[in-house]
Design an enzyme around this catalytic site. Structure first.
Site, PDB file in Angstrom:
ATOM      1  N   THR A  91       0.867  -1.189   0.000  1.00 46.80           N
ATOM      2  CA  THR A  91       0.000   0.000   0.000  1.00 46.80           C
ATOM      3  C   THR A  91       0.898   1.231   0.000  1.00 46.80           C
ATOM      4  OG1 THR A  91      -1.604  -1.224   1.315  1.00 46.80           O
ATOM      5  CG2 THR A  91      -1.912   1.155   1.154  1.00 46.80           C
ATOM      6  N   LYS A 166      -7.862   1.394  -2.506  1.00 49.29           N
ATOM      7  CA  LYS A 166      -7.339   0.793  -1.261  1.00 49.29           C
ATOM      8  C   LYS A 166      -7.276   1.839  -0.144  1.00 49.29           C
ATOM      9  CE  LYS A 166      -5.000  -1.696   1.686  1.00 49.29           C
ATOM     10  NZ  LYS A 166      -5.683  -2.670   2.520  1.00 49.29           N
ATOM     11  N   LYS A 234       0.855   4.675   8.696  1.00 46.32           N
ATOM     12  CA  LYS A 234       1.415   5.055   7.378  1.00 46.32           C
ATOM     13  C   LYS A 234       0.281   5.260   6.360  1.00 46.32           C
ATOM     14  CE  LYS A 234       2.127   1.672   4.822  1.00 46.32           C
ATOM     15  NZ  LYS A 234       1.461   0.865   3.829  1.00 46.32           N
TER      16      LYS A 234
HETATM   17  P1  NAP Z   1       5.420  -6.315   7.458  1.00 42.09           P
HETATM   18  O1  NAP Z   1       5.087  -7.583   8.121  1.00 42.09           O
HETATM   19  O2  NAP Z   1       5.861  -5.157   8.262  1.00 42.09           O
HETATM   20  O3  NAP Z   1       6.531  -6.614   6.340  1.00 42.09           O
HETATM   21  C1  NAP Z   1       7.123  -5.563   5.634  1.00 42.09           C
HETATM   22  C2  NAP Z   1       8.048  -6.128   4.576  1.00 42.09           C
HETATM   23  O4  NAP Z   1       8.652  -5.021   3.876  1.00 42.09           O
HETATM   24  C3  NAP Z   1       9.192  -6.971   5.156  1.00 42.09           C
HETATM   25  O5  NAP Z   1       9.495  -7.998   4.254  1.00 42.09           O
HETATM   26  C4  NAP Z   1      10.311  -5.939   5.223  1.00 42.09           C
HETATM   27  O6  NAP Z   1      11.600  -6.517   5.234  1.00 42.09           O
HETATM   28  C5  NAP Z   1      10.073  -5.191   3.928  1.00 42.09           C
HETATM   29  N1  NAP Z   1      10.731  -3.882   3.876  1.00 42.09           N
HETATM   30  C6  NAP Z   1      10.456  -2.800   4.632  1.00 42.09           C
HETATM   31  N2  NAP Z   1      11.257  -1.772   4.289  1.00 42.09           N
HETATM   32  C7  NAP Z   1      12.058  -2.225   3.286  1.00 42.09           C
HETATM   33  C8  NAP Z   1      13.071  -1.623   2.503  1.00 42.09           C
HETATM   34  N3  NAP Z   1      13.446  -0.354   2.658  1.00 42.09           N
HETATM   35  N4  NAP Z   1      13.657  -2.388   1.549  1.00 42.09           N
HETATM   36  C9  NAP Z   1      13.281  -3.666   1.369  1.00 42.09           C
HETATM   37  N5  NAP Z   1      12.330  -4.297   2.078  1.00 42.09           N
HETATM   38  C10 NAP Z   1      11.716  -3.575   3.032  1.00 42.09           C
HETATM   39  O7  NAP Z   1       4.200  -5.763   6.569  1.00 42.09           O
HETATM   40  P2  NAP Z   1       2.934  -6.558   5.971  1.00 42.09           P
HETATM   41  O8  NAP Z   1       1.875  -6.596   6.996  1.00 42.09           O
HETATM   42  O9  NAP Z   1       3.378  -7.792   5.300  1.00 42.09           O
HETATM   43  O10 NAP Z   1       2.471  -5.482   4.873  1.00 42.09           O
HETATM   44  C11 NAP Z   1       3.109  -5.363   3.596  1.00 42.09           C
HETATM   45  C12 NAP Z   1       2.322  -4.354   2.763  1.00 42.09           C
HETATM   46  O11 NAP Z   1       0.966  -4.819   2.639  1.00 42.09           O
HETATM   47  C13 NAP Z   1       2.249  -2.962   3.416  1.00 42.09           C
HETATM   48  O12 NAP Z   1       2.271  -1.969   2.424  1.00 42.09           O
HETATM   49  C14 NAP Z   1       0.892  -2.988   4.122  1.00 42.09           C
HETATM   50  O13 NAP Z   1       0.363  -1.684   4.296  1.00 42.09           O
HETATM   51  C15 NAP Z   1       0.073  -3.829   3.153  1.00 42.09           C
HETATM   52  N6  NAP Z   1      -1.072  -4.541   3.767  1.00 42.09           N
HETATM   53  C16 NAP Z   1      -0.941  -5.173   4.979  1.00 42.09           C
HETATM   54  C17 NAP Z   1      -2.055  -5.820   5.518  1.00 42.09           C
HETATM   55  C18 NAP Z   1      -2.000  -6.525   6.864  1.00 42.09           C
HETATM   56  O14 NAP Z   1      -3.085  -6.774   7.413  1.00 42.09           O
HETATM   57  N7  NAP Z   1      -0.848  -6.846   7.419  1.00 42.09           N
HETATM   58  C19 NAP Z   1      -3.257  -5.849   4.826  1.00 42.09           C
HETATM   59  C20 NAP Z   1      -3.342  -5.213   3.579  1.00 42.09           C
HETATM   60  C21 NAP Z   1      -2.236  -4.563   3.061  1.00 42.09           C
HETATM   61  P3  NAP Z   1      12.293  -6.957   6.618  1.00 42.09           P
HETATM   62  O15 NAP Z   1      11.737  -8.318   6.956  1.00 42.09           O
HETATM   63  O16 NAP Z   1      13.719  -6.951   6.305  1.00 42.09           O
HETATM   64  O17 NAP Z   1      11.910  -5.913   7.659  1.00 42.09           O
END
Ligand code: NAP
Length: 287
Positions: A91, A166, A234
């Protein structure tokens, strides 16, 4: 299909695992190297992951992270060739995604924004809902991959429009949850039994999927992250940025943002956004 999957966070790890389960040839990459997915190859950079891929799928935290994995040093863009597709489920700001799409298209490849809703449980179960922006034929080409990870794919419009939808969706989620947290706090203070309130909500017109999802966790006071508070925070900033750029006023969201600012200051970034309930409760203390 040969898929490079970049980002194995809460969402990405399960999405990549479902692509493997569906028989795709998956190569994963994650910034910190302690994460992997059974049955997938592991690459040492986005560039290496994308080297033999037909599709590059990204799911990382925010706009800067997408820019980094795509266009940074050893980024996937270095391996992007004509005929490839880059799909992004992160997102991020719609306008940034549109810019990324232009750069990828200049290489003869294509780009789709494919943000998701459904959170951790739907990512694990392969029942995500994708809202997509991009060319119809490219989205159709990705259909087997969408089906492996989700139950519904909606094409909202051209590039950036999946993300615009979204942000609108998450705006509602933030406000609905805030309504639930405030209603629960008031009812509890007035002596209403929590279970009685939950039953009333479930059986009335205020029932919502957000409350369905969060209620069992709130009941147990389990604020371990499904959707981390820092990511909803965010998203709220992205919504307000998009609103400012387009001349839209979001007074309700401005108020809710103050709760998230406080939760952040209180060190609650890595809890679920449901933990904003604690801030509402704390604001009520002593009154
Ligand atoms: P998360 O668990 O915090 O994982 C974030 C991922 O991004 C990790 O693999 C992290 O790597 C990587 N990352 C962060 N900064 C980076 C950088 N500068 N360079 C390379 N990799 C980087 O987040 P998530 O819940 O999976 O969410 C991922 C996306 O989906 C976000 O945009 C979120 O808003 C969206 N989303 C999430 C949900 C939910 O319910 N969780 C639902 C819908 C949409 P590391 O492991 O090295 O930190």
């Amino acid at each position: 299909m040969r898929v490079a999957f970049l980002g194995l966070g809460i969402m990405g790890r399960s999405m990549a695992a479902n692509l493997v389960k569906a028989g795709n040839d998956v190569t994963v990459w994650n910034r910190t190297t302690n994460k992997s997915v059974d049955g997938a190859k592991v690459a040492s950079s986005p560039k290496e992951a994308a080297a033999n891929a037909e599709v590059v799928w990204i799911c990382v935290s925010d706009t800067a992270a997408v820019e980094q994995v795509l266009f940074g040093k050893d980024g996937a863009f270095e391996s992007v060739r004509s005929g490839m597709t880059v799909a992004d489920s992160s997102t991020i700001l719609p306008e940034a995604s549109e810019r990324f799409a232009v750069r990828v298209r200049e290489r003869g490849a294509d780009f789709v924004d494919a943000p998701v809703t459904g959170s951790k449980i739907a990512a694990e179960g392969g029942t995500l809902i994708f809202m997509t922006g991009g060319k119809d034929e490219t989205i159709q080409k990705l259909d087997p991959l969408f089906k492996a990870m989700g139950k519904t794919v909606l094409r909202i419009g051209d590039n950036g429009k999946g993300l615009a939808a979204k942000l609108a969706m998450n705006l509602m989620i933030a406000l609905i949850y805030e309504g639930f947290a405030e209603a629960l706090t008031l009812a509890t203070k007035l002596g209403v039994d929590q279970q009685a309130l939950f039953s009333l909500i479930q059986s009335s017109m205020v029932r919502s999927g957000v409350v369905d999802y969060k209620m069992p966790f709130v009941e147990k006071r389990d604020f371990s992250p499904n959707f981390p508070l820092r990511l909803m925070h965010k998203d709220i900033r992205l919504m307000l940025e998009a609103a400012q750029e387009s001349g839209v006023a979001l007074p309700g969201l401005e108020t809710v943002k103050k709760i998230y600012d406080q939760a952040h200051a209180d060190g609650r970034d890595d809890l679920d956004y449901a933990a904003t309930l604690l801030n509402v409760e704390e604001l009520s203390k002593g009154k």
